[in-house]
Design a protein around this motif. Structure first.
Motif, PDB file in Angstrom:
ATOM      1  N   SER A 167       0.839  -1.188   0.000  1.00 57.54           N
ATOM      2  CA  SER A 167       0.000   0.000   0.000  1.00 57.54           C
ATOM      3  C   SER A 167       0.877   1.243   0.000  1.00 57.54           C
ATOM      4  O   SER A 167       1.769   1.374   0.855  1.00 57.54           O
ATOM      5  CB  SER A 167      -0.904  -0.006   1.238  1.00 57.54           C
ATOM      6  N   PHE A 168       0.651   2.171  -0.912  1.00 62.12           N
ATOM      7  CA  PHE A 168       1.457   3.382  -1.019  1.00 62.12           C
ATOM      8  C   PHE A 168       1.343   4.217   0.244  1.00 62.12           C
ATOM      9  O   PHE A 168       0.253   4.432   0.779  1.00 62.12           O
ATOM     10  CB  PHE A 168       1.000   4.203  -2.223  1.00 62.12           C
ATOM     11  N   ASP A 169       2.491   4.701   0.733  1.00 60.25           N
ATOM     12  CA  ASP A 169       2.542   5.524   1.946  1.00 60.25           C
ATOM     13  C   ASP A 169       3.696   6.506   1.784  1.00 60.25           C
ATOM     14  O   ASP A 169       4.856   6.173   2.029  1.00 60.25           O
ATOM     15  CB  ASP A 169       2.751   4.632   3.165  1.00 60.25           C
ATOM     16  N   ALA A 170       3.377   7.723   1.378  1.00 62.23           N
ATOM     17  CA  ALA A 170       4.410   8.712   1.098  1.00 62.23           C
ATOM     18  C   ALA A 170       5.219   9.048   2.343  1.00 62.23           C
ATOM     19  O   ALA A 170       6.442   9.234   2.275  1.00 62.23           O
ATOM     20  CB  ALA A 170       3.783   9.982   0.522  1.00 62.23           C
ATOM     21  N   ASP A 171       4.566   9.135   3.512  1.00 55.72           N
ATOM     22  CA  ASP A 171       5.293   9.452   4.734  1.00 55.72           C
ATOM     23  C   ASP A 171       6.302   8.363   5.069  1.00 55.72           C
ATOM     24  O   ASP A 171       7.438   8.647   5.479  1.00 55.72           O
ATOM     25  CB  ASP A 171       4.321   9.630   5.899  1.00 55.72           C
ATOM     26  N   ALA A 172       5.897   7.111   4.912  1.00 56.18           N
ATOM     27  CA  ALA A 172       6.802   5.999   5.205  1.00 56.18           C
ATOM     28  C   ALA A 172       7.982   5.995   4.239  1.00 56.18           C
ATOM     29  O   ALA A 172       9.126   5.742   4.627  1.00 56.18           O
ATOM     30  CB  ALA A 172       6.053   4.674   5.131  1.00 56.18           C
ATOM     31  N   ILE A 173       7.733   6.287   2.982  1.00 57.05           N
ATOM     32  CA  ILE A 173       8.822   6.357   2.007  1.00 57.05           C
ATOM     33  C   ILE A 173       9.789   7.468   2.395  1.00 57.05           C
ATOM     34  O   ILE A 173      11.016   7.292   2.368  1.00 57.05           O
ATOM     35  CB  ILE A 173       8.271   6.574   0.583  1.00 57.05           C
ATOM     36  N   GLY A 174       9.255   8.611   2.773  1.00 58.59           N
ATOM     37  CA  GLY A 174      10.114   9.717   3.182  1.00 58.59           C
ATOM     38  C   GLY A 174      10.969   9.381   4.383  1.00 58.59           C
ATOM     39  O   GLY A 174      12.151   9.741   4.439  1.00 58.59           O
ATOM     40  N   ARG A 175      10.365   8.684   5.364  1.00 63.81           N
ATOM     41  CA  ARG A 175      11.144   8.283   6.544  1.00 63.81           C
ATOM     42  C   ARG A 175      12.275   7.326   6.146  1.00 63.81           C
ATOM     43  O   ARG A 175      13.396   7.423   6.678  1.00 63.81           O
ATOM     44  CB  ARG A 175      10.232   7.624   7.582  1.00 63.81           C
ATOM     45  N   LEU A 176      12.001   6.416   5.229  1.00 66.02           N
ATOM     46  CA  LEU A 176      13.034   5.470   4.807  1.00 66.02           C
ATOM     47  C   LEU A 176      14.130   6.158   4.014  1.00 66.02           C
ATOM     48  O   LEU A 176      15.309   5.779   4.117  1.00 66.02           O
ATOM     49  CB  LEU A 176      12.405   4.328   4.003  1.00 66.02           C
ATOM     50  N   VAL A 177      13.784   7.167   3.226  1.00 70.26           N
ATOM     51  CA  VAL A 177      14.814   7.956   2.535  1.00 70.26           C
ATOM     52  C   VAL A 177      15.774   8.551   3.558  1.00 70.26           C
ATOM     53  O   VAL A 177      17.000   8.530   3.385  1.00 70.26           O
ATOM     54  CB  VAL A 177      14.172   9.062   1.671  1.00 70.26           C
ATOM     55  N   GLU A 178      15.226   9.066   4.660  1.00 70.31           N
ATOM     56  CA  GLU A 178      16.071   9.645   5.711  1.00 70.31           C
ATOM     57  C   GLU A 178      16.919   8.571   6.392  1.00 70.31           C
ATOM     58  O   GLU A 178      18.104   8.796   6.678  1.00 70.31           O
ATOM     59  CB  GLU A 178      15.198  10.362   6.737  1.00 70.31           C
ATOM     60  N   VAL A 179      16.340   7.422   6.666  1.00 69.13           N
ATOM     61  CA  VAL A 179      17.091   6.332   7.292  1.00 69.13           C
ATOM     62  C   VAL A 179      18.245   5.896   6.400  1.00 69.13           C
ATOM     63  O   VAL A 179      19.378   5.699   6.866  1.00 69.13           O
ATOM     64  CB  VAL A 179      16.166   5.134   7.597  1.00 69.13           C
ATOM     65  N   ILE A 180      17.975   5.745   5.113  1.00 74.10           N
ATOM     66  CA  ILE A 180      19.027   5.350   4.170  1.00 74.10           C
ATOM     67  C   ILE A 180      20.164   6.366   4.197  1.00 74.10           C
ATOM     68  O   ILE A 180      21.344   5.994   4.228  1.00 74.10           O
ATOM     69  CB  ILE A 180      18.451   5.210   2.750  1.00 74.10           C
ATOM     70  N   GLY A 181      19.819   7.629   4.199  1.00 73.30           N
ATOM     71  CA  GLY A 181      20.846   8.668   4.243  1.00 73.30           C
ATOM     72  C   GLY A 181      21.700   8.577   5.494  1.00 73.30           C
ATOM     73  O   GLY A 181      22.930   8.699   5.432  1.00 73.30           O
ATOM     74  N   ARG A 182      21.062   8.344   6.638  1.00 70.92           N
ATOM     75  CA  ARG A 182      21.816   8.241   7.892  1.00 70.92           C
ATOM     76  C   ARG A 182      22.710   7.009   7.894  1.00 70.92           C
ATOM     77  O   ARG A 182      23.872   7.076   8.322  1.00 70.92           O
ATOM     78  CB  ARG A 182      20.851   8.186   9.085  1.00 70.92           C
ATOM     79  N   HIS A 183      22.188   5.892   7.429  1.00 69.24           N
ATOM     80  CA  HIS A 183      22.974   4.666   7.453  1.00 69.24           C
ATOM     81  C   HIS A 183      24.147   4.721   6.484  1.00 69.24           C
ATOM     82  O   HIS A 183      25.249   4.256   6.801  1.00 69.24           O
ATOM     83  CB  HIS A 183      22.075   3.468   7.138  1.00 69.24           C
ATOM     84  N   ASP A 184      23.923   5.296   5.316  1.00 70.63           N
ATOM     85  CA  ASP A 184      25.042   5.420   4.376  1.00 70.63           C
ATOM     86  C   ASP A 184      26.095   6.384   4.897  1.00 70.63           C
ATOM     87  O   ASP A 184      27.300   6.151   4.737  1.00 70.63           O
ATOM     88  CB  ASP A 184      24.541   5.864   2.997  1.00 70.63           C
ATOM     89  N   ALA A 185      25.651   7.465   5.524  1.00 65.36           N
ATOM     90  CA  ALA A 185      26.612   8.394   6.111  1.00 65.36           C
ATOM     91  C   ALA A 185      27.406   7.703   7.222  1.00 65.36           C
ATOM     92  O   ALA A 185      28.620   7.929   7.372  1.00 65.36           O
ATOM     93  CB  ALA A 185      25.884   9.622   6.663  1.00 65.36           C
ATOM     94  N   ALA A 186      26.739   6.845   7.985  1.00 66.38           N
ATOM     95  CA  ALA A 186      27.420   6.122   9.060  1.00 66.38           C
ATOM     96  C   ALA A 186      28.450   5.146   8.489  1.00 66.38           C
ATOM     97  O   ALA A 186      29.559   5.020   9.039  1.00 66.38           O
ATOM     98  CB  ALA A 186      26.404   5.378   9.916  1.00 66.38           C
ATOM     99  N   TRP A 187      28.113   4.450   7.406  1.00 71.37           N
ATOM    100  CA  TRP A 187      29.093   3.569   6.774  1.00 71.37           C
ATOM    101  C   TRP A 187      30.310   4.364   6.322  1.00 71.37           C
ATOM    102  O   TRP A 187      31.456   3.973   6.576  1.00 71.37           O
ATOM    103  CB  TRP A 187      28.484   2.850   5.579  1.00 71.37           C
ATOM    104  N   ARG A 188      30.078   5.487   5.651  1.00 66.85           N
ATOM    105  CA  ARG A 188      31.210   6.272   5.150  1.00 66.85           C
ATOM    106  C   ARG A 188      32.074   6.777   6.300  1.00 66.85           C
ATOM    107  O   ARG A 188      33.301   6.795   6.206  1.00 66.85           O
ATOM    108  CB  ARG A 188      30.707   7.434   4.279  1.00 66.85           C
ATOM    109  N   ALA A 189      31.430   7.206   7.384  1.00 69.73           N
ATOM    110  CA  ALA A 189      32.187   7.687   8.543  1.00 69.73           C
ATOM    111  C   ALA A 189      33.014   6.560   9.156  1.00 69.73           C
ATOM    112  O   ALA A 189      34.161   6.769   9.563  1.00 69.73           O
ATOM    113  CB  ALA A 189      31.230   8.283   9.579  1.00 69.73           C
ATOM    114  N   TRP A 190      32.424   5.347   9.229  1.00 67.74           N
ATOM    115  CA  TRP A 190      33.157   4.224   9.804  1.00 67.74           C
ATOM    116  C   TRP A 190      34.348   3.847   8.926  1.00 67.74           C
ATOM    117  O   TRP A 190      35.441   3.605   9.436  1.00 67.74           O
ATOM    118  CB  TRP A 190      32.245   3.013   9.988  1.00 67.74           C
ATOM    119  N   PHE A 191      34.158   3.824   7.624  1.00 62.66           N
ATOM    120  CA  PHE A 191      35.275   3.525   6.730  1.00 62.66           C
ATOM    121  C   PHE A 191      36.408   4.537   6.938  1.00 62.66           C
ATOM    122  O   PHE A 191      37.583   4.165   7.044  1.00 62.66           O
ATOM    123  CB  PHE A 191      34.829   3.569   5.264  1.00 62.66           C
ATOM    124  N   ALA A 192      36.056   5.810   6.992  1.00 60.92           N
ATOM    125  CA  ALA A 192      37.073   6.849   7.151  1.00 60.92           C
ATOM    126  C   ALA A 192      37.784   6.722   8.498  1.00 60.92           C
ATOM    127  O   ALA A 192      39.015   6.810   8.574  1.00 60.92           O
ATOM    128  CB  ALA A 192      36.432   8.229   7.012  1.00 60.92           C
TER     129      ALA A 192
END
Length: 268
Positions: free
Chosen positions: A170-195
C-alpha cells in the motif's frame, strides 16, 4: 588459492550495505563463482537462533549461544574450499558483530577493524549502495509490507519465497520519506566508519550491478584478488522484484514531495 598477480590473498570479505541495494543478488553471484565464499547475513541478530539451529549449535537456557562456537560455525559455513569467507553486514549489524567479537577477543575491545581482522583474517570490504534512494526506499517499504525480501535464493535463512505472509502493498508517502532519511543516515554512518577505520572499500552501485551482473561480479573478484576458474560461470540466483507498481509509487512520491520530479542521489 587462485589469486590475481600482484594482489595479496584475501581471507575474508564483508559486503557492507543498506537494505534494497541488491545485496542478496550480489551475494548469490559471488557464491556462484565457487571461489568467493558462501556469503550470507550470518551475523544478523534476529536470525542467529535460526542459523544456530541449522548448524546444530545448542543454545543456552536463555536462548543465547556461545559466540566463539557461533563464529567458528559461521566461518565453516561461509568458506569455500579455497578458504575464502564472505558475509553481509547492514549498518547496525556491524555494531552487534563487534560487540560479540569483543567477548571472544576482549584484548581488542573497542578496536573494530582489529576485531574483524582477528576473527576473519585479511579482510576486504565491498560497499554496496544505490544512487536512487527514492527507488530504494520504495523497494524497502514494499518488502516490509509484504514480508518478501528476495525471490529465488541461495540458502538464506529468512525473508524470501514470494508469499512473505505480510499485507498487500500500500502506497505511503510518509513511510517512504522516513526510509529515505534512514538510508541517508545509514550510508553516512558507513562512510564515517570507513574513514575512521582507515578502510578503503570497493564501491558498487546497485545501478551498475543491475546493468552488468557479470562484469560487476568480475570486478569484485578482481578487488578480492580472486580469479574465476576455467569453465566456471557467474550465475544469478535471485530474480528481479521491482515492477510497474514500484515505478508508480516512485512517480507518486516525487509528485507529492519537495522538489517533485527530481532524483534523490547520494554523493559517490
Amino acid at each position: 588459492m587462485t589469486t590475481r598477480p600482484g594482489r595479496e590473498p584475501v581471507d575474508s570479505y564483508l559486503v557492507c550495505a543498506t537494505p534494497r541495494t541488491g545485496s542478496s543478488l550480489l551475494l548469490g553471484l559471488l557464491a556462484s563463482t565457487g571461489v568467493a565464499g558462501r556469503p550470507q547475513a550470518y551475523f544478523r541478530v534476529p536470525d542467529e537462533p535460526l542459523w544456530a539451529e541449522r548448524w546444530g549449535i545448542v543454545r543456552r537456557p536463555d536462548g543465547s549461544v556461545d559466540h566463539r562456537e557461533y563464529l567458528a560455525a559461521a566461518l565453516a559455513a561461509g568458506r569455500t574450499d579455497n578458504g575464502v569467507f564472505g558475509a553481509k553486514l547492514m549498518w547496525g549489524t556491524l555494531d552487534e558483530l563487534v560487540d560479540r567479537l569483543a567477548t571472544v577477543y576482549p584484548d581488542l575491545a573497542g578496536a573494530d577493524l582489529a576485531l574483524l581482522e582477528r576473527a576473519f583474517g585479511r579482510t576486504r570490504f565491498v560497499y554496496l549502495r544505490r544512487d536512487d534512494v527514492v527507488a530504494q526506499a520504495v523497494s524497502w517499504l514494499r518488502a516490509e509490507q509484504t514480508g518478501t525480501w528476495y525471490l529465488g535464493g541461495d540458502g538464506e535463512i529468512s525473508g524470501g519465497g514470494g508469499d512473505g505472509g505480510g499485507a498487500a502493498p500500500s502506497f505511503d508517502a510518509d513511510a517512504i520519506g522516513r526510509l529515505v532519511e534512514v538510508i541517508g543516515r545509514h550510508d553516512a554512518a558507513w562512510r564515517a566508519w570507513f574513514a575512521a577505520s582507515g578502510v578503503r572499500p570497493y564501491v558498487v552501485s546497485y545501478e551498475d550491478l543491475d546493468a552488468d551482473l557479470v562484469g560487476v561480479t568480475h570486478a569484485v573478484l578482481d578487488f578480492l584478488g580472486l580469479t574465476l576458474p576455467a569453465g566456471a560461470a557467474v550465475v544469478p540466483r535471485h530474480r528481479r522484484q521491482a515492477d510497474q507498481l514500484n515505478q508508480e509509487w516512485i512517480r507518486r512520491y516525487r509528485a507529492v514531495s519537495t522538489g517533485a520530479g527530481t532524483r534523490v542521489v547520494r554523493p559517490r
